[in-house]
Motif scaffolding. Structure first.
Motif, PDB file in Angstrom:
ATOM      1  N   UNK A  63     -18.837  -3.244   5.748  1.00  0.00           N
ATOM      2  CA  UNK A  63     -19.871  -4.545   4.533  1.00  0.00           C
ATOM      3  C   UNK A  63     -20.544  -3.767   3.811  1.00  0.00           C
ATOM      4  N   UNK A  64     -21.323  -2.372   4.565  1.00  0.00           N
ATOM      5  CA  UNK A  64     -22.140  -1.973   3.768  1.00  0.00           C
ATOM      6  C   UNK A  64     -22.054  -1.134   3.243  1.00  0.00           C
ATOM      7  N   UNK A  65     -20.417  -0.521   2.772  1.00  0.00           N
ATOM      8  CA  UNK A  65     -20.003   0.917   2.663  1.00  0.00           C
ATOM      9  C   UNK A  65     -19.942   1.055   1.355  1.00  0.00           C
ATOM     10  N   UNK A  66     -20.350   0.781   0.395  1.00  0.00           N
ATOM     11  CA  UNK A  66     -20.390   1.112  -0.986  1.00  0.00           C
ATOM     12  C   UNK A  66     -21.350   2.392  -1.314  1.00  0.00           C
ATOM     13  N   UNK A  67     -20.586   2.577  -2.625  1.00  0.00           N
ATOM     14  CA  UNK A  67     -21.320   3.694  -3.306  1.00  0.00           C
ATOM     15  C   UNK A  67     -23.163   3.527  -3.958  1.00  0.00           C
ATOM     16  N   UNK A  68     -23.443   4.037  -3.926  1.00  0.00           N
ATOM     17  CA  UNK A  68     -24.627   3.640  -4.585  1.00  0.00           C
ATOM     18  C   UNK A  68     -25.648   4.950  -5.562  1.00  0.00           C
ATOM     19  N   UNK A  69     -26.478   4.237  -6.434  1.00  0.00           N
ATOM     20  CA  UNK A  69     -26.737   5.560  -6.790  1.00  0.00           C
ATOM     21  C   UNK A  69     -28.335   5.797  -6.228  1.00  0.00           C
ATOM     22  N   UNK A  70     -29.301   6.822  -6.462  1.00  0.00           N
ATOM     23  CA  UNK A  70     -30.367   6.780  -5.714  1.00  0.00           C
ATOM     24  C   UNK A  70     -31.345   6.060  -5.336  1.00  0.00           C
ATOM     25  N   UNK A  71     -31.046   4.933  -6.692  1.00  0.00           N
ATOM     26  CA  UNK A  71     -32.089   4.012  -6.645  1.00  0.00           C
ATOM     27  C   UNK A  71     -31.701   2.695  -5.804  1.00  0.00           C
ATOM     28  N   UNK A  72     -30.187   2.842  -4.968  1.00  0.00           N
ATOM     29  CA  UNK A  72     -29.806   1.730  -4.133  1.00  0.00           C
ATOM     30  C   UNK A  72     -29.301   0.799  -5.376  1.00  0.00           C
ATOM     31  N   UNK A  73     -28.901   1.094  -6.439  1.00  0.00           N
ATOM     32  CA  UNK A  73     -27.582  -0.120  -7.401  1.00  0.00           C
ATOM     33  C   UNK A  73     -26.347   0.827  -6.328  1.00  0.00           C
ATOM     34  N   UNK A  74     -25.967  -0.647  -6.676  1.00  0.00           N
ATOM     35  CA  UNK A  74     -23.719  -0.201  -6.270  1.00  0.00           C
ATOM     36  C   UNK A  74     -23.926   0.028  -7.389  1.00  0.00           C
ATOM     37  N   UNK A  75     -22.783   1.305  -7.101  1.00  0.00           N
ATOM     38  CA  UNK A  75     -22.568   1.949  -8.558  1.00  0.00           C
ATOM     39  C   UNK A  75     -20.767   2.386  -8.349  1.00  0.00           C
ATOM     40  N   UNK A  76     -20.460   1.406  -6.833  1.00  0.00           N
ATOM     41  CA  UNK A  76     -18.638   1.613  -6.583  1.00  0.00           C
ATOM     42  C   UNK A  76     -18.251   0.594  -5.661  1.00  0.00           C
ATOM     43  N   UNK A  77     -17.406   0.351  -5.652  1.00  0.00           N
ATOM     44  CA  UNK A  77     -16.836  -0.646  -4.775  1.00  0.00           C
ATOM     45  C   UNK A  77     -15.339  -0.312  -4.358  1.00  0.00           C
ATOM     46  N   UNK A  78     -14.730  -1.156  -2.730  1.00  0.00           N
ATOM     47  CA  UNK A  78     -13.555  -1.398  -3.010  1.00  0.00           C
ATOM     48  C   UNK A  78     -13.492  -2.108  -1.584  1.00  0.00           C
ATOM     49  N   UNK A  79     -12.798  -2.800  -1.631  1.00  0.00           N
ATOM     50  CA  UNK A  79     -12.522  -4.007  -1.294  1.00  0.00           C
ATOM     51  C   UNK A  79     -10.918  -4.532  -0.942  1.00  0.00           C
ATOM     52  N   UNK A  80     -10.459  -5.052  -0.256  1.00  0.00           N
ATOM     53  CA  UNK A  80      -8.767  -4.719   0.484  1.00  0.00           C
ATOM     54  C   UNK A  80      -8.859  -5.830   1.665  1.00  0.00           C
ATOM     55  N   UNK A  81      -7.643  -6.090   2.726  1.00  0.00           N
ATOM     56  CA  UNK A  81      -7.629  -6.098   3.947  1.00  0.00           C
ATOM     57  C   UNK A  81      -6.150  -5.491   4.690  1.00  0.00           C
ATOM     58  N   UNK A  82      -6.513  -5.264   5.345  1.00  0.00           N
ATOM     59  CA  UNK A  82      -5.978  -4.170   6.197  1.00  0.00           C
ATOM     60  C   UNK A  82      -5.326  -4.994   8.128  1.00  0.00           C
ATOM     61  N   UNK A  83      -4.854  -4.717   8.588  1.00  0.00           N
ATOM     62  CA  UNK A  83      -4.096  -5.833   9.828  1.00  0.00           C
ATOM     63  C   UNK A  83      -4.920  -4.641  10.675  1.00  0.00           C
ATOM     64  N   UNK A  84      -5.023  -3.263  10.248  1.00  0.00           N
ATOM     65  CA  UNK A  84      -5.685  -2.181  11.230  1.00  0.00           C
ATOM     66  C   UNK A  84      -4.459  -1.892  11.999  1.00  0.00           C
ATOM     67  N   UNK A  85      -3.399  -1.737  11.824  1.00  0.00           N
ATOM     68  CA  UNK A  85      -1.989  -1.231  12.352  1.00  0.00           C
ATOM     69  C   UNK A  85      -0.870  -0.807  11.523  1.00  0.00           C
ATOM     70  N   UNK A  86      -0.412  -1.207  10.195  1.00  0.00           N
ATOM     71  CA  UNK A  86       0.435  -0.901   9.290  1.00  0.00           C
ATOM     72  C   UNK A  86      -0.751  -0.217   8.048  1.00  0.00           C
ATOM     73  N   UNK A  87      -0.913  -1.646   7.825  1.00  0.00           N
ATOM     74  CA  UNK A  87      -1.282  -1.678   6.088  1.00  0.00           C
ATOM     75  C   UNK A  87      -2.468  -1.637   5.513  1.00  0.00           C
ATOM     76  N   UNK A  88      -2.544  -1.612   4.304  1.00  0.00           N
ATOM     77  CA  UNK A  88      -4.065  -1.948   3.971  1.00  0.00           C
ATOM     78  C   UNK A  88      -3.400  -2.403   2.505  1.00  0.00           C
ATOM     79  N   UNK A  89      -4.177  -3.614   2.141  1.00  0.00           N
ATOM     80  CA  UNK A  89      -4.006  -3.920   0.434  1.00  0.00           C
ATOM     81  C   UNK A  89      -4.979  -3.402  -0.157  1.00  0.00           C
TER      82      UNK A  89
END
Length: 141
Positions: free
Chosen positions: A43-69
């Protein structure tokens, strides 16, 4: 009349190798706990600038076995073309299981296709779609 049924065929579950398994409450609790912990870990794996502001995010779903959407990949306009989107996509892919085990799927708008092609993805017609949405156009500024 009934069409499209083959009364002489065996169960489809045999053809596609699907089975029915019994799970205990403990099994389901373990699976739920695993997915909850994995989601919290990522959940906390987002890109932030030096002030902590969010500058990039990725969201998706996976089965941790074959695919990620990937449902969303976004980078703040001032931070585009600096490798942030690529880094986020690679990080998400690795967290899901890595390129040797996990296929990535997504729906891209036409302007993003060159980015995903540069990443190594290609367009395909193998995805099924059901879309009855009357989209409202908007502009992101």
């Amino acid at each position: 009349a009934v069409f499209g049924l083959n009364y002489y065929a065996g169960p489809i579950s045999d053809d596609v190798r699907l089975g029915n398994s019994e799970f205990t409450a403990e099994d389901l609790e373990k699976a739920t706990t695993y997915f909850r912990d994995k989601a919290n870990e990522l959940a906390d794996q987002v890109a932030r600038d030096e002030n902590g502001a969010v500058i990039g995010v990725v969201f998706g779903i996976t089965d941790f076995a074959y695919w990620m959407f990937v449902t969303d990949l976004g980078v703040a306009r001032d931070w585009e073309k600096k490798g942030i989107g690529t880094a986020l996509l690679k990080q998400a892919h690795a967290a899901a299981g890595g390129e040797k085990d996990i296929a990535i799927y997504l729906v891209a708008n036409s302007e993003a296709i060159p980015f995903y092609e540069k990443f190594g993805m290609w367009k395909t017609n193998e995805v099924m779609e059901y879309n009855r949405i009357d989209w409202t156009s908007f502009t992101v500024e």
